[in-house]
Design an enzyme around this catalytic site. Structure first.
Site, PDB file in Angstrom:
ATOM      1  N   GLU A  91     -22.032   8.755  83.243  1.00 21.72           N
ATOM      2  CA  GLU A  91     -20.423   8.417  83.859  1.00 21.72           C
ATOM      3  C   GLU A  91     -19.278   9.008  83.290  1.00 21.72           C
ATOM      4  O   GLU A  91     -19.144   9.148  81.894  1.00 21.72           O
ATOM      5  CB  GLU A  91     -20.314   7.103  83.811  1.00 21.72           C
ATOM      6  CG  GLU A  91     -21.204   6.310  84.554  1.00 21.72           C
ATOM      7  CD  GLU A  91     -20.853   4.685  84.217  1.00 21.72           C
ATOM      8  OE1 GLU A  91     -21.693   4.106  84.725  1.00 21.72           O
ATOM      9  OE2 GLU A  91     -19.818   4.427  83.904  1.00 21.72           O
ATOM     10  N   CYS A 104     -12.009   9.460  80.378  1.00 22.70           N
ATOM     11  CA  CYS A 104     -12.999   8.759  79.501  1.00 22.70           C
ATOM     12  C   CYS A 104     -14.328   9.246  79.717  1.00 22.70           C
ATOM     13  O   CYS A 104     -15.152   9.408  80.647  1.00 22.70           O
ATOM     14  CB  CYS A 104     -12.903   7.233  80.096  1.00 22.70           C
ATOM     15  SG  CYS A 104     -14.057   6.209  79.273  1.00 22.70           S
ATOM     16  N   CYS A 111     -26.977   2.716  75.324  1.00 24.74           N
ATOM     17  CA  CYS A 111     -26.500   2.360  73.951  1.00 24.74           C
ATOM     18  C   CYS A 111     -26.966   1.341  73.403  1.00 24.74           C
ATOM     19  O   CYS A 111     -27.785   0.372  74.061  1.00 24.74           O
ATOM     20  CB  CYS A 111     -25.052   1.753  74.413  1.00 24.74           C
ATOM     21  SG  CYS A 111     -23.867   1.350  72.923  1.00 24.74           S
ATOM     22  N   CYS A 115     -23.432  -5.132  72.820  1.00 19.69           N
ATOM     23  CA  CYS A 115     -22.670  -6.004  73.160  1.00 19.69           C
ATOM     24  C   CYS A 115     -22.671  -6.699  74.409  1.00 19.69           C
ATOM     25  O   CYS A 115     -23.135  -6.354  75.348  1.00 19.69           O
ATOM     26  CB  CYS A 115     -21.185  -5.248  73.169  1.00 19.69           C
ATOM     27  SG  CYS A 115     -20.935  -4.166  71.702  1.00 19.69           S
ATOM     28  N   CYS A 118     -21.123  -6.069  77.751  1.00 19.51           N
ATOM     29  CA  CYS A 118     -20.955  -4.482  78.393  1.00 19.51           C
ATOM     30  C   CYS A 118     -22.128  -4.405  79.158  1.00 19.51           C
ATOM     31  O   CYS A 118     -23.433  -4.664  78.836  1.00 19.51           O
ATOM     32  CB  CYS A 118     -20.773  -3.763  77.075  1.00 19.51           C
ATOM     33  SG  CYS A 118     -20.592  -1.979  77.693  1.00 19.51           S
ATOM     34  N   CYS A 332     -17.697   0.116  81.903  1.00 21.00           N
ATOM     35  CA  CYS A 332     -18.814   0.955  81.116  1.00 21.00           C
ATOM     36  C   CYS A 332     -20.126   0.625  81.724  1.00 21.00           C
ATOM     37  O   CYS A 332     -20.453  -0.519  81.602  1.00 21.00           O
ATOM     38  CB  CYS A 332     -18.685   0.848  79.685  1.00 21.00           C
ATOM     39  SG  CYS A 332     -16.949   0.941  79.171  1.00 21.00           S
TER      40      CYS A 332
END
Ligand code: SAH
Length: 345
Positions: A91, A104, A111, A115, A118, A332
């Site tokens: 993205e 961005c 990932c 977190c 997220c 995100c």
């Protein structure tokens, strides 16, 4: 297999030219054609001989991503979904700011930082993005909108300091005057706080801005919502940041998402004051963009303003950021996660 031209920094391309019987100045010519005149074929590079054009064309590919989907929000924010050549989705978000077009970019496929709030971490890291895949996000978006990006934040999916070298080479290409010529001060890298990499970045003495995703004011809470804190607790993080500030005369940004009843009390604000007081830093208070899978909620306006007031009264510089693009899954990883649901990958 052809090489990806967009993987090459100017210095690396100069080395390639020297090793392959081309004059080193070819590299600058190629950079200008690709990044400034935006051509997509070596055969359009009119100051390069036919023979060299042929050789370059046989050696390099110029574009690495395929545009898959674009969503436009009511506030004009645009979200792009690109497909990599091995079939992954990434993205990129384009925002229209008063100061220009800001993008961005994503740095990894998935990932591993975990977190809790997220959406990116819903999908574990598959691999790092190559330099060319980070660079091409910008070229493709510029092409789509026929405009010029002026600011970059490395805040998309992934942890940039977990893909350090590729991210720094990306910065070198976009920052180079023969490349996109985007000033280092207009580029921001955001990290969840990998302390040793912050020190490494500090040693580069780069003008690129550094942002830290803090999101909690004490170790207990931070370790709960950001597992990286178990490896690098707040003291260690702050030491690395003081090292950065000693080496670089730059102001740090702390990002702090306001999560309802989690990190938004007056006590939290006062803890934050203690941590940051005296540092050349400011806090960006960010409304939470709810991720349906996670159960966190955004703090209400009254609580957010009270939090902001406590920081301001204690002379901590801060801003309360307004949301952008919430109607297009701009948090995100949201769009990518939905795409994967749709396509069952
Ligand atoms: N891994 C890097 C960069 C990617 S995240 C980092 O942690 O900084 C970019 C920023 O968006 C981080 O501050 C992250 O904590 C924040 N973020 C993640 N999910 C969010 C959400 N749902 N709403 C608002 N901000 C979010």
């Amino acid at each position: 297999m052809k090489l990806e031209l967009l993987d090459f920094t100017l210095e690396a391309l100069q080395d390639w030219c020297i090793e392959n019987g081309e004059k080193p100045y070819r590299a600058k010519q190629i950079f200008k054609w690709i990044y400034q005149k935006r051509v997509e074929s070596f055969f359009d590079m009119s100051d390069i001989s036919k023979q060299s054009q042929e050789k370059l064309d046989q050696t390099f590919k110029i574009s690495s991503l395929q545009k898959h989907l674009v969503q436009v929000s009511a506030d004009k924010t645009q979200k792009f979904l690109f497909k990599t050549k091995d079939g992954h989705y990434i993205e990129t978000v384009l925002m229209f700011q008063d100061y220009g077009l800001s993008i961005c970019v994503t740095s990894q496929i998935g990932c591993n930082m975990g977190c809790q709030f997220c959406a990116s971490g819903l999908l574990k890291k598959k691999r790092n993005l190559d330099v060319s895949e980070i660079v091409d996000q910008i070229l493709q978006v510029q092409k789509e909108i026929d405009g010029r990006i002026s600011n970059i934040v490395v805040m998309g999916i992934g942890e940039p300091f977990d893909n350090y070298e590729n991210v720094m080479n990306f910065v070198s290409i976009v920052n180079n005057d023969n490349g996109l010529g985007i000033g280092a001060r207009r580029i921001t890298i955001s990290t969840c706080g990998i302390a040793p990499m912050i020190r490494r970045f500090a040693d580069e003495q780069s003008q690129v801005n550094l942002a830290i995703s803090l999101h909690a004011s004490n170790d207990k809470l931070r370790s709960e919502i950001m597992p990286i804190n178990q490896a690098y607790p707040i003291d260690e993080l702050m030491d690395a940041l003081r090292y950065y500030l000693d080496k670089n005369n730059r102001r740090l940004t702390f990002e702090y998402i306001l999560l309802k009843d989690v990190n938004d009390s007056k006590e939290h604000a006062l803890e934050l004051v203690k941590l940051i007081k005296g540092m050349n830093a400011y806090i960006n208070l960010i409304p939470y963009n709810p991720v349906s899978e996670h159960g966190f909620q955004s703090s209400d306006i009254k609580t957010s303003l009270a939090f902001y007031d406590t920081l301001m009264k204690n002379k901590i510089q801060c801003t309360l950021r307004k949301e952008q693009g919430q109607d297009i899954d701009a948090a995100c990883g949201q769009l990518r996660a939905k795409q994967l649901e749709r396509t069952h990958i």
